[in-house]
Design an enzyme around this catalytic site. Structure first.
Site, short mmCIF file in Angstrom:
data_model
loop_
_atom_site.label_atom_id
_atom_site.label_comp_id
_atom_site.label_asym_id
_atom_site.label_seq_id
_atom_site.Cartn_x
_atom_site.Cartn_y
_atom_site.Cartn_z
N GLY A 71 0.81 -1.20 0.00
CA GLY A 71 0.00 0.00 0.00
C GLY A 71 0.85 1.25 0.00
O GLY A 71 0.48 2.27 -0.55
N THR A 96 6.42 0.57 -3.76
CA THR A 96 7.05 -0.61 -4.34
C THR A 96 8.48 -0.72 -3.80
O THR A 96 9.15 0.29 -3.63
CB THR A 96 7.12 -0.46 -5.87
OG1 THR A 96 5.82 -0.10 -6.33
CG2 THR A 96 7.55 -1.75 -6.52
N LYS A 117 12.71 1.61 -1.29
CA LYS A 117 11.25 1.75 -1.32
C LYS A 117 10.89 3.02 -2.05
O LYS A 117 11.30 4.10 -1.69
CB LYS A 117 10.69 1.75 0.08
CG LYS A 117 9.18 1.82 0.08
CD LYS A 117 8.56 1.11 1.25
CE LYS A 117 8.75 1.92 2.51
NZ LYS A 117 8.09 1.27 3.65
N ASP A 125 1.46 -0.22 12.13
CA ASP A 125 1.11 -1.24 11.13
C ASP A 125 1.88 -2.52 11.43
O ASP A 125 2.53 -3.09 10.56
CB ASP A 125 1.43 -0.73 9.72
CG ASP A 125 0.68 -1.53 8.66
OD1 ASP A 125 -0.20 -2.34 9.03
OD2 ASP A 125 0.99 -1.36 7.46
#
Ligand SMILES: *[C@@H]1O[C@H](CO)[C@@H](O)[C@H](O)[C@H]1NC(C)=O
Ligand SMILES: *[C@@H]1O[C@H](CO)[C@@H](O)[C@H](O)[C@H]1NC(C)=O
Ligand SMILES: *[C@@H]1O[C@H](CO)[C@@H](O)[C@H](O)[C@H]1NC(C)=O
Ligand SMILES: *[C@@H]1O[C@H](CO)[C@@H](O)[C@H](O)[C@H]1NC(C)=O
Ligand SMILES: *[C@@H]1O[C@H](CO)[C@@H](O)[C@H](O)[C@H]1NC(C)=O
Ligand SMILES: *[C@@H]1O[C@H](CO)[C@@H](O)[C@H](O)[C@H]1NC(C)=O
Ligand SMILES: *[C@@H]1O[C@H](CO)[C@@H](O)[C@H](O)[C@H]1NC(C)=O
Ligand SMILES: *[C@@H]1O[C@H](CO)[C@@H](O)[C@H](O)[C@H]1NC(C)=O
Ligand SMILES: *[C@@H]1O[C@H](CO)[C@@H](O)[C@H](O)[C@H]1NC(C)=O
Ligand SMILES: *[C@@H]1O[C@H](CO)[C@@H](O)[C@H](O)[C@H]1NC(C)=O
Ligand SMILES: *[C@@H]1O[C@H](CO)[C@@H](O)[C@H](O)[C@H]1NC(C)=O
Ligand SMILES: *[C@@H]1O[C@H](CO)[C@@H](O)[C@H](O)[C@H]1NC(C)=O
Length: 755
Positions: free
Chosen positions: A436, A439, A454, A551
């Protein structure tokens, strides 16, 4: 690239020069006339020119085969006919062809199928002439039509050919297509000099008479007729079409003909003989450099190439010679005088110098412009990079970095060129993950370090400061169980983060792959849980300011080759100002791991991480996914399913089989209880991450004693275990006897010890 431009420029300049030179020359094409007929002979009939060997009077033609009858009394303008026939000639060419008008055959029927009209065409030439077999075609038009063509070839041979055409209705006819539907076409053989064309019908037009009642057939020049559906009716008004006829004189080969000078037809000087491949005879032509009628004495006339600039290539002066020309340069010039050769050059080749000089000048000018353009492009790119750098908070970061200790491991700012090189321009083959937040690419830095890069999704400009702070804080975290942030790149439109590369994949992969899960022993799982808990405890209490990860999930816990946990993905993380314990934010995270209290109140606290961590513990215990759509509905959400099985005292039914037999039930139960406490709905009821970490650490070091230290409800556990055993002995569970036995063996002693 500069070279390509260079060549292009030269071509361009040459083209311009050529255009200039050619337009400056006036094209004076004087129409040269030469006799084509014998003296005192008429050379035309109406519009038709009549060259010898054709002629309209005795003494004017080669022999009677070449007689042209000019009928000037009946027709105005007069018309030319072949010999004494009714074959009208429309054009005669010295190349060996003439055109005649050939009749169209027709065959018509009434509604009752009775033939009402039939008119077959036939043409009969003499053996000096043959029907040209490439220019002409046999064509038949009609919807119930057979065309039959037959006749004679040279050497007393015969031929028969033809074609059929049919159609069911007018709609299926195709414009321009002559392949059997309403129209058919076929070729004729070589050496044909007579042709009769007859038409027939198979059904007398009985089935098509409502839209078509005639067949047409003709032997004619192919390009003289173009089929269209309307041809079915419009041909009624056409009676003749042109046909190409080949002509030749004499018979036999050129060699043989030349032996008899009196009969040899190529009378002119500078004429030559050749044999066409259709017919008995031979033909004559004027040599190159001459034009005219080769069949007449002195018929081939020298062409004055100097009068026509398209025939000579002289730059300045052209001199005509018999059959040729030469280019000469005036005094004071040298060269071959030709435009495409050296041309005429005055003295020390002034012209060439001039042309070359100006060409070089132009090239230099263009090269200069091109360099200027490149420089501008480069500056534009730099400005753009600078813009992104600023937009992405580069200045802020730089400032912070300078303010901080310049010495050690703070984040490095990478250039986009460095990272493009490391990832082969972010080639798809280098992608190792997609999520989310962006990449992730694998990259190889020039110092041989392997990194994970990233590429974030677009960062909200309002959050730039936050992003910078996160980058800085993360680069400060020097925890062995946190994926290390090596730096970032701010020159691109989206910021790029550079991490150390962790080789062994995510915890999620290991839990959910059957083989890998079997290799993941309980001890390893406990170690991983302890390490992850340690990180969170560190983030929540030791970091300054505290950080909420936000997260936590098994997919964000990476494993290196030694199965050491590395917590990653701080994309959603929040820094908690020191004077606050909770933050009001948009709810963000992953379903299945989301703290229900946070979801309801939007108030983010460090207890949200505790909840998510509880779910990770469940994954380690059960080997199930946090959210699974495979099983029955009540098993979808792992947390609620687990809590309900606990309530039903069926804990051992949901535990991962691969860790059940490891002789550790007391540890399993302790961890299960710990997980349960992490999953309390009210955040305040959950333990802090520090306590969780300590509990796990204790279990890991000495499993047997630590669990009793927890404030677990011993009664609850006792009932749990007894019920478990009942369930198993009742055969309701699907575990094997061995599983049960080994469990009982290990569960009883601590139970006793616990009392
Ligand atoms: C052509 O005709 C003219 C008179 O009409 C005559 O004087 C002349 O000799 C003729 N030429 C030839 C080649 O027959
Ligand atoms: C023949 O010439 C006349 C005028 O001389 C012209 O009107 C007519 O179109 C020409 N016909 C052909 C077929 O060239
Ligand atoms: C006669 O045929 C030649 C060659 O096919 C062509 O160039 C010329 O225009 C034609 N002349 C007439 C009047 O049709
Ligand atoms: C063919 O049909 C058309 C109209 O359908 C008619 O005008 C014409 O007279 C017919 N021709 C013959 C030969 O019957
Ligand atoms: C067709 O035949 C019918 C009767 O046989 C007759 O009345 C009619 O006139 C015929 N039509 C033609 C065009 O001959
Ligand atoms: C038949 O064709 C000839 C030429 O081949 C023509 O003279 C005659 O007029 C045509 N007859 C009819 C009835 O069309
Ligand atoms: C072609 O048709 C004509 C006229 O109908 C006829 O005189 C001649 O014999 C036919 N030719 C052949 C080879 O049958
Ligand atoms: C067929 O071609 C003719 C010209 O050759 C054109 O006028 C007509 O529109 C075309 N019809 C169709 C259906 O394409
Ligand atoms: C005319 O010459 C041709 C050869 O080109 C020959 O076959 C034919 O018999 C000659 N005709 C006459 C009437 O001499
Ligand atoms: C042409 O004539 C020469 C001698 O005059 C002879 O040798 C040669 O065979 C002849 N060629 C042909 C093709 O008749
Ligand atoms: C037949 O006609 C075509 C086109 O006009 C021409 O190129 C060819 O040479 C002709 N064939 C013969 C044998 O003359
Ligand atoms: C004309 O002369 C040039 C050389 O000057 C030669 O190459 C060419 O073949 C000649 N052309 C003819 C038709 O003789």
């Amino acid at each position: 690239m500069a070279m390509g431009l260079h060549l292009l420029q030269i071509q361009f300049i040459l083209a311009i020069l050529l255009i200039f030179l050619t337009t400056s020359i006036s094209s004076s094409n004087t129409g040269v006339t030469f006799p084509i007929a014998k003296p005192n002979c008429s050379d035309h009939c109406g519009n038709v020119t009549i060259p010898f060997p054709f002629g309209t009077k005795e003494g004017c033609y080669f022999n009677s085969s070449f007689l042209v009858t000019c009928k000037d009394t009946y027709y105005n303008p007069p018309k030319a006919f072949l010999q004494n026939s009714n074959i009208e000639i429309t054009n005669i060419s010295l190349d060996g062809q003439f055109r005649v008008l050939n009749y169209i055959s027709r065959d018509c029927y009434d509604q009752n199928g009775t033939r009402v009209l039939r008119n077959d065409s036939f043409i009969r030439l003499t053996t000096s002439f043959t029907i040209n077999n490439t220019a002409n075609k046999i064509t038949a038009i009609g919807c119930d039509t057979n065309a039959f063509v037959y006749g004679e070839r040279l050497n007393n041979n015969f031929y028969r050919t033809g074609c059929n055409s049919w159609c069911g209705n007018e709609g299926e006819l195709v414009n321009g297509s002559c392949s059997g539907l309403g129209c058919c076409q076929t070729s004729i053989p070589k050496e044909v000099w007579t042709a009769n064309l007859t038409l027939r019908s198979y059904d007398n037009f009985a089935y098509v008479s409502y839209f078509s009642n005639c067949s047409y057939g003709f032997l004619a020049e192919e390009c003289a007729f173009n089929f269209s559906p309307s041809s079915l009716s419009s041909l009624w008004n056409v009676h003749r079409l042109p046909m190409v006829v080949d002509w030749a004189v004499g018979d036999g080969t050129c060699d043989k003909a030349q032996n008899n000078t009196s009969s040899y037809a190529c009378k002119s000087m500078n004429s030559k003989c050749y044999k066409p491949d259709n017919g008995y005879g031979y033909r004559c032509y004027c040599q190159e450099g001459y034009q005219g009628n080769p069949y007449l004495y002195d018929g081939c006339k020298d062409i004055d190439e100097c009068l026509d600039p398209s025939l000579n290539k002289c730059e300045m002066k052209c001199e005509n010679t018999p059959g040729n020309f030469t280019c000469v340069c005036p005094k004071g010039y040298h060269g071959d005088g030709k435009k495409e050769g050296q041309g005429c050059i005055r003295g020390e080749s002034l012209v060439i110098k001039l042309v070359a000089g100006s060409a070089v000048g132009v090239i230099v000018l263009l090269l200069g412009a091109f360099c200027l353009y490149l420089e501008l492009q480069r500056r534009k790119l730099i400005t753009m990079k600078r813009k992104f750098f600023l937009q992405n908070g580069g200045l802020l970061l730089q400032e912070q970095l300078i303010r901080r200790d310049k010495s050690t491991d703070t984040a490095k700012i990478f250039t986009s060129a460095e990272l493009n090189k490391a990832t082969n321009n972010f080639h798809d083959n280098n992608i190792i993950g997609q999520g989310g937040f962006g990449t992730v690419y694998k990259g190889f830095l020039s110092d041989n370090r392997i990194v994970a890069i990233k590429k974030s999704k677009q960062v909200d400009p309002n959050q730039v400061e936050q992003f910078i702070n996160e980058v800085i804080v993360l680069s400060q975290i020097n925890h062995k169980n946190v994926v290390k942030l090596l730096g970032c790149c701010l020159e691109t439109q989206v910021p790029l983060l550079v991490y150390e590369f962790i080789s062994n994949g995510t915890l999620f992969e290991h839990i959910n792959n059957k083989t890998k899960a079997r290799a993941l022993s309980w001890d390893m799982r406990l170690t991983i849980a302890t390490e992850a808990a340690g990180v969170l405890a560190y983030l929540h209490s030791a970091a300054s300011p505290p950080i909420i990860h936000r997260d936590i999930k098994s997919a964000n816990i990476l494993l290196d080759t030694n199965f050491t946990a590395k917590v990653s993905d701080f994309g959603a993380s929040r820094l908690v100002p020191l004077d606050q314990t909770q933050l009001s934010t948009m709810v963000q995270g992953t379903f299945g791991y989301l703290d229900p209290e946070y979801m309801q109140t939007n108030q983010l606290t460090d207890k949200s991480d505790v909840y998510s961590f509880g779910v990770v513990l469940l994954e380690l215990l059960t080997g199930r996914k946090a959210l699974s759509f495979d099983g029955p509905e009540e098993e979808r959400n792992l947390a609620s399913y687990f809590l309900s099985t606990l309530k039903q005292s069926r804990l051992f039914q949901v535990l991962d089989e691969s860790i059940l037999c490891e002789g550790n039930s007391e540890e399993l139960i302790a961890v299960a209880m710990l997980a349960k406490s992490c999953l309390y709905v009210k955040g305040d009821d959950r333990p802090g991450m520090k306590e969780v970490a300590m509990e796990l650490e204790g279990l890991r070091i000495s499993g047997k004693h630590s669990w009793t230290q927890t404030e677990l409800n011993v009664e609850e556990m006792e009932s749990l275990l007894s019920v478990e055993m009942n369930t198993y002995s009742n055969g309701e569970g699907n575990s094997t006897g061995t599983g049960y036995d080994s469990m009982r063996d290990h569960i009883i002693p601590p139970m006793g010890g616990g009392r």
